[in-house]
Design a protein around this motif. Structure first.
Motif, mmCIF file in Angstrom:
data_model
loop_
_atom_site.group_PDB
_atom_site.id
_atom_site.type_symbol
_atom_site.label_atom_id
_atom_site.label_comp_id
_atom_site.label_asym_id
_atom_site.label_seq_id
_atom_site.Cartn_x
_atom_site.Cartn_y
_atom_site.Cartn_z
ATOM 1 N N VAL A 100 0.842 -1.182 0.000
ATOM 2 C CA VAL A 100 0.000 0.000 0.000
ATOM 3 C C VAL A 100 0.881 1.236 0.000
ATOM 4 O O VAL A 100 2.042 1.203 0.399
ATOM 5 C CB VAL A 100 -0.965 0.028 1.204
ATOM 6 C CG1 VAL A 100 -1.931 -1.138 1.149
ATOM 7 C CG2 VAL A 100 -0.196 0.002 2.516
ATOM 8 N N ILE A 101 0.309 2.349 -0.438
ATOM 9 C CA ILE A 101 1.075 3.583 -0.582
ATOM 10 C C ILE A 101 0.515 4.692 0.300
ATOM 11 O O ILE A 101 1.254 5.488 0.863
ATOM 12 C CB ILE A 101 1.080 4.051 -2.049
ATOM 13 C CG1 ILE A 101 1.619 2.944 -2.962
ATOM 14 C CG2 ILE A 101 1.906 5.321 -2.231
ATOM 15 C CD1 ILE A 101 1.447 3.234 -4.438
ATOM 16 N N SER A 102 -0.814 4.747 0.413
ATOM 17 C CA SER A 102 -1.468 5.934 0.959
ATOM 18 C C SER A 102 -1.132 6.216 2.414
ATOM 19 O O SER A 102 -1.122 7.375 2.835
ATOM 20 C CB SER A 102 -2.988 5.791 0.806
ATOM 21 O OG SER A 102 -3.426 4.572 1.358
ATOM 22 N N ALA A 103 -0.860 5.194 3.216
ATOM 23 C CA ALA A 103 -0.650 5.419 4.645
ATOM 24 C C ALA A 103 0.528 6.345 4.909
ATOM 25 O O ALA A 103 0.460 7.243 5.747
ATOM 26 C CB ALA A 103 -0.448 4.086 5.363
ATOM 27 N N ILE A 117 -6.954 -0.337 6.708
ATOM 28 C CA ILE A 117 -6.894 0.047 5.308
ATOM 29 C C ILE A 117 -7.660 -0.980 4.470
ATOM 30 O O ILE A 117 -7.495 -2.188 4.659
ATOM 31 C CB ILE A 117 -5.442 0.141 4.801
ATOM 32 C CG1 ILE A 117 -4.661 1.190 5.598
ATOM 33 C CG2 ILE A 117 -5.405 0.493 3.319
ATOM 34 C CD1 ILE A 117 -3.204 1.296 5.195
ATOM 35 N N ASN A 118 -8.474 -0.486 3.563
ATOM 36 C CA ASN A 118 -9.173 -1.344 2.603
ATOM 37 C C ASN A 118 -8.609 -1.048 1.217
ATOM 38 O O ASN A 118 -8.541 0.115 0.806
ATOM 39 C CB ASN A 118 -10.676 -1.067 2.649
ATOM 40 C CG ASN A 118 -11.454 -1.890 1.633
ATOM 41 O OD1 ASN A 118 -12.244 -1.347 0.885
ATOM 42 N ND2 ASN A 118 -11.241 -3.188 1.599
ATOM 43 N N VAL A 200 -8.427 2.941 0.878
ATOM 44 C CA VAL A 200 -9.233 3.691 1.834
ATOM 45 C C VAL A 200 -8.628 3.516 3.219
ATOM 46 O O VAL A 200 -8.567 2.393 3.744
ATOM 47 C CB VAL A 200 -10.698 3.224 1.826
ATOM 48 C CG1 VAL A 200 -11.524 4.061 2.806
ATOM 49 C CG2 VAL A 200 -11.292 3.318 0.419
ATOM 50 N N ILE A 201 -8.147 4.609 3.791
ATOM 51 C CA ILE A 201 -7.611 4.604 5.154
ATOM 52 C C ILE A 201 -8.724 5.068 6.084
ATOM 53 O O ILE A 201 -9.320 6.118 5.867
ATOM 54 C CB ILE A 201 -6.414 5.548 5.296
ATOM 55 C CG1 ILE A 201 -5.333 5.229 4.270
ATOM 56 C CG2 ILE A 201 -5.836 5.490 6.702
ATOM 57 C CD1 ILE A 201 -4.194 6.219 4.291
ATOM 58 N N MET A 218 -9.574 8.629 1.130
ATOM 59 C CA MET A 218 -9.791 7.793 -0.046
ATOM 60 C C MET A 218 -8.771 8.220 -1.094
ATOM 61 O O MET A 218 -8.867 9.328 -1.625
ATOM 62 C CB MET A 218 -11.218 7.964 -0.582
ATOM 63 C CG MET A 218 -12.286 7.479 0.363
ATOM 64 S SD MET A 218 -13.956 7.766 -0.286
ATOM 65 C CE MET A 218 -14.056 9.553 -0.164
ATOM 66 N N HIS A 219 -7.799 7.366 -1.348
ATOM 67 C CA HIS A 219 -6.734 7.708 -2.291
ATOM 68 C C HIS A 219 -6.921 6.876 -3.555
ATOM 69 O O HIS A 219 -6.854 5.650 -3.531
ATOM 70 C CB HIS A 219 -5.361 7.439 -1.677
ATOM 71 C CG HIS A 219 -4.270 8.227 -2.331
ATOM 72 N ND1 HIS A 219 -3.180 8.749 -1.650
ATOM 73 C CD2 HIS A 219 -4.091 8.623 -3.619
ATOM 74 C CE1 HIS A 219 -2.389 9.395 -2.484
ATOM 75 N NE2 HIS A 219 -2.930 9.323 -3.693
ATOM 76 N N PHE A 220 -7.147 7.571 -4.667
ATOM 77 C CA PHE A 220 -7.368 6.921 -5.953
ATOM 78 C C PHE A 220 -6.092 7.029 -6.793
ATOM 79 O O PHE A 220 -5.559 8.121 -6.984
ATOM 80 C CB PHE A 220 -8.529 7.591 -6.697
ATOM 81 C CG PHE A 220 -9.807 7.638 -5.899
ATOM 82 C CD1 PHE A 220 -10.590 6.510 -5.764
ATOM 83 C CD2 PHE A 220 -10.216 8.813 -5.283
ATOM 84 C CE1 PHE A 220 -11.764 6.541 -5.029
ATOM 85 C CE2 PHE A 220 -11.384 8.857 -4.542
ATOM 86 C CZ PHE A 220 -12.171 7.721 -4.419
#
Length: 801
Positions: A100-103, A117-118, A200-201, A218-220
């Motif tokens: 994952v990247i967004s965190a 995280i989803n 999605v965090i 929500m990171h797209f």
């Protein structure tokens, strides 16, 4: 411990030799960048075509194939390359090693991160095959989505919605200065056809992302051009599909083309959708009566608005709209250490009818003849510089972006000749600079970011008979408004051992807001210019403990904040019939403090379960409450005496809840997946705690999937509990007026039964079929003024080239 599906092949059978290609068992698509290695740890990766380079391998080697998200496989290499051997990999039911990247803005394993995280990958999004991104989130069972019209969808995460949930696309925040706290449809302007994955965090993400990330992020991530890994060859490919859906007569067409050279690549995409009026479910409980039915609509006949009885009250006349999305990306790989990406995105709609308002009745007659959002436009241009292996960083990224957003609202009351148009234009410039450096067992991440929003709000009325125009009250400060923020952050992760990981972070943010009220013809505001300056310090700390490969425990504490934006401070808006929101320049930032505890367990590498519980305390929560303007609690607005309300700070509130996720392979090719979420929120008062708005009832999903070669079938149910009047907030955004009980609020429980399937005829051709809401159940999501789809048959033809 790896499980290997062994393909030990008799060399006599393959006497003419073998050239190996690694493919997805269900979709027959090539799996790029799969790792192949022998017992001596000599390894290579498949190229973008899924092919293997056998340099370094010997005849008779047992070769093992691994790919992220897939079960492992093995085969024997016979040293010849004249025939093709296809190795098929099967997807895992789950993967805690998923990247994952967004965190923390750089790649890391999901199991090392304490937040919930989803992740929705490209394969899952393609199989879900939803009409829009809001519906995609709904089908996961992990996110609740409110709707006021077919062209809308407002995700709710942990009881927070709209401007309290941050949306990010390709590292650029979508939230701008006019994101409202009510219900928001901007997620609809993201083309889910071009998403590589969605992360999605859940819970505050303010340390990494700043203001607004209270309920989550929500990171797209859109797809990137794929370069060629073979010298002198060009990687050319693409996708196209057409889809038809019966419930709203949807007709969608999409095409994208990738051209990749050794160092330069281009990806071009366009999607067009034409949606007709939505048909709601016809199977209704007797207690519903005509609730939610479209019993009438308005037509202008011979210059006079006329009320027409709807011959098919299940058809939501006046909900149709169109949308198209364009994406263009260029990638230049300057060297192994430097990569450039130029990203252009454009999304636009036709007029989007506000279906809930078109059902409002006053004095036995329709209240509005017209109420629609004018064409909504989102344009973004960004440049990303990706760096690796510098002197003070291992990885780095600089993202510069410019966005131009236009929104408008057009209303005309029944049998009035004057139509009012309010137009908002927001221009946003942003910069993000992020770096990561690993020093032994320590991972350091740090960066800065800044943004500037310029808001221009205009309004006018037009006589539809004479064509004459004159100025009208603007939605936001008529003299213009702007908002700027800047921040710096630092985070640290310490891998104390393979079983224990500690992480913490801190961020300092500052925001500035200016709004100017010039014309007081329409509203006698007791102020001229409003200025605000706010600072915030946020932090987080988390601990992950994995005593063995089957157990995972995590505890996480974090704080979040949301600074008032232009919408909070300067909006004039009728939130519901007879209720008018007016500006409140004294509004202050709100802060949250959240504690998470999660427990994960796997059984025999086939079953994975995760339970997450959390509690969020809120200070200075911004909520809509009764207000006075120049000493008056009511005001005449558009010919209606309306109660005056304003966004104000409530001293304290709390939100608590829990979620449960299950993934299991119950037999060869058979999988179960489930999700359940419960949320509870209250405003704290001196007497009795009062319901907090935006809190959805319990919701979730339970599905059964079968996968075999070329075929995937899923049967699943989506469900919601009931929301009862004691849990309704009558002053906020729970929209009790559109519920079964319009005075106190009541949203009945519901569930739907659904099936979908995809069959891959060849690697180039796929057919998808779906039957949604098979029982044709009537239901309406909590807080929604738009009824959900009835029975829907969807057919899709996909071509890959």
């Amino acid at each position: 411990m790896y499980r290997y599906i062994l393909f030990f092949l008799c060399l006599a059978i393959y006497s003419n030799a073998q050239n190996v290609k690694v493919l997805d068992k269900v979709t027959l698509q090539a799996i790029p960048y799969a790792t192949v290695k022998n017992s001596k740890n000599t390894s290579t990766q498949t190229n973008e075509k899924g092919q293997i380079n056998f340099v370094g391998f010997s005849t008779g080697d047992s070769l093992f194939v691994t790919a992220l998200g897939y079960q492992n496989a093995a085969f024997v290499w016979n040293g010849k390359t004249t025939e093709t051997l296809k190795i098929y990999l099967s997807e895992k039911s789950y993967s805690m090693s998923e990247v994952v990247i967004s965190a923390n803005k750089f790649d890391e394993k999901r199991k090392d991160i304490p937040q919930q995280i989803n992740v929705i990958n490209a394969r899952e999004m393609e199989f879900a095959n939803q009409q829009n991104t809001a519906d995609l989130l709904t089908t996961t069972g992990n996110a609740f989505v409110q709707k006021s019209q077919m062209g809308g969808g407002s995700p709710v995460l942990r009881g927070f919605e709209a401007s309290r949930v941050l949306m990010v696309i390709d590292g650029v925040r979508m939230n701008n200065a006019i994101y409202r706290a009510g219900h928001l449809q901007n997620v609809m302007r993201v083309d889910n056809n071009m998403l590589d994955k969605t992360e999605v965090i859940f819970g505050p993400g303010s340390v990494m992302y700043g203001s607004d990330a209270l309920g989550g992020v929500m990171h797209f991530y859109t797809k990137n051009p794929v370069l060629s890994t073979d010298s002198g060859k060009t990687n050319v490919g693409g996708n196209a599909y057409v889809r038809y859906s019966s419930a709203n007569n949807e007709k969608t067409a999409h095409a994208d083309v990738n051209v990749g050279f050794k160092k330069f690549g281009s990806l071009t995409s366009i999607t067009f959708s034409d949606f007709g009026d939505m048909r709601m479910g016809a199977k209704r409980k007797s207690e519903y009566g005509t609730w939610g039915q479209r019993t009438f609509y308005v037509e202008r006949i011979n210059g006079i608005d006329s009320t027409i009885t709807n011959s098919n009250p299940e058809l939501q006349v006046g909900s149709a709209y169109q949308q198209y999305d364009v994406l263009q990306k260029f990638m230049f790989k300057q060297s192994e250490k430097v990569n450039h990406v130029l990203n252009f995105q454009y999304s636009a709609t036709g007029d989007v009818p506000r279906t809930d308002r078109l059902t409002d009745v006053r004095g036995g007659k329709p209240r509005f003849a017209e109420w629609y959002y004018g064409p909504e436009k989102r344009m973004m241009v960004s440049y990303a510089l990706n760096l690796t292996k510098g002197s003070f960083y291992d990885r780095g990224k600089v993202v510069l972006a410019y966005q131009d957003i236009e929104e408008s609202r057009v209303t005309r009351q029944y049998r009035r000749d004057t139509k009012t148009s309010q137009i908002e234009n927001v221009k946003v410039a942003t910069i993000n600079v992020d770096f990561s450096k690993k020093i032994k067992q320590h991972e350091l991440r740090y960066g800065i970011d800044a943004a500037y929003n310029d808001v221009n709000s205009t309004a006018f009325t037009q006589n539809i008979v004479t064509g004459s125009e004159k100025p009208d009250a603007t939605r936001y400060a008529d003299g213009g408004a702007n908002m700027a923020w800047g921040a710096a952050y630092f985070t640290h992760a310490w891998e104390i051992s393979e079983k224990l990981i500690l992480s913490e972070g801190i961020r300092f943010s500052t925001t500035q807001l200016n709004a100017s009220f010039v014309d007081k013809t329409f509203f006698p505001f007791p102020y001229n210019d409003v200025k605000q300056s706010n600072n915030a310090v946020n932090g987080n700390i988390g601990l992950v403990f994995m005593p063995d490969n089957s157990w995972r425990f995590a505890i996480y504490g974090s704080s979040g904040f949301r600074s008032p934006n232009v919408d909070d401070l300067s909006k004039v808006f009728e939130s519901s019939p007879g209720t008018l929101i007016v500006p409140n320049p004294t509004i202050k930032p709100e802060y949250t403090y959240t504690g998470d505890v999660s427990i994960g367990k796997t059984f025999a590498e086939k079953v994975s379960m995760e339970i997450v519980g959390y509690y969020t305390h809120v200070n200075n929560l911004m909520s809509v409450k009764p207000f006075t303007l120049n000493g008056a609690s009511t005001i005449d607005f558009a010919g209606v005496t309306s109660n005056v309300v304003a966004m104000q700070n409530t001293e304290k509130a709390f939100v608590t809840g829990a979620s449960y996720n299950l993934s299991a392979e119950v037999a060869k090719g058979w999988f179960i997946n489930g999700a359940y979420t419960f949320t509870y929120g209250r405003l704290k008062t001196d007497t009795v705690n009062y319901p907090l708005d935006h809190i959805p009832p319990m919701f979730g999903k339970l599905g059964l999937t079968y996968k075999t070669k070329q075929l995937r079938i899923e049967a699943f149910t989506l469900f919601n509990g009931g929301k009862y009047s004691p849990d309704y907030n009558l002053f906020g955004e729970d929209n009790q007026v559109y519920s079964l009980n319009p005075v106190k609020g009541y949203s009945p429980a519901w569930y739907t039964i659904n099936m979908r399937a995809a069959y891959q005829f060849t690697s180039l051709l796929q057919v998808q079929l779906a039957l949604e809401n098979i029982m044709d159940t009537y239901y309406r999501q909590f807080a929604s003024g738009f009824s959900a789809s009835g029975r829907n048959i969807s057919a899709t033809l996909r071509v890959k080239f």
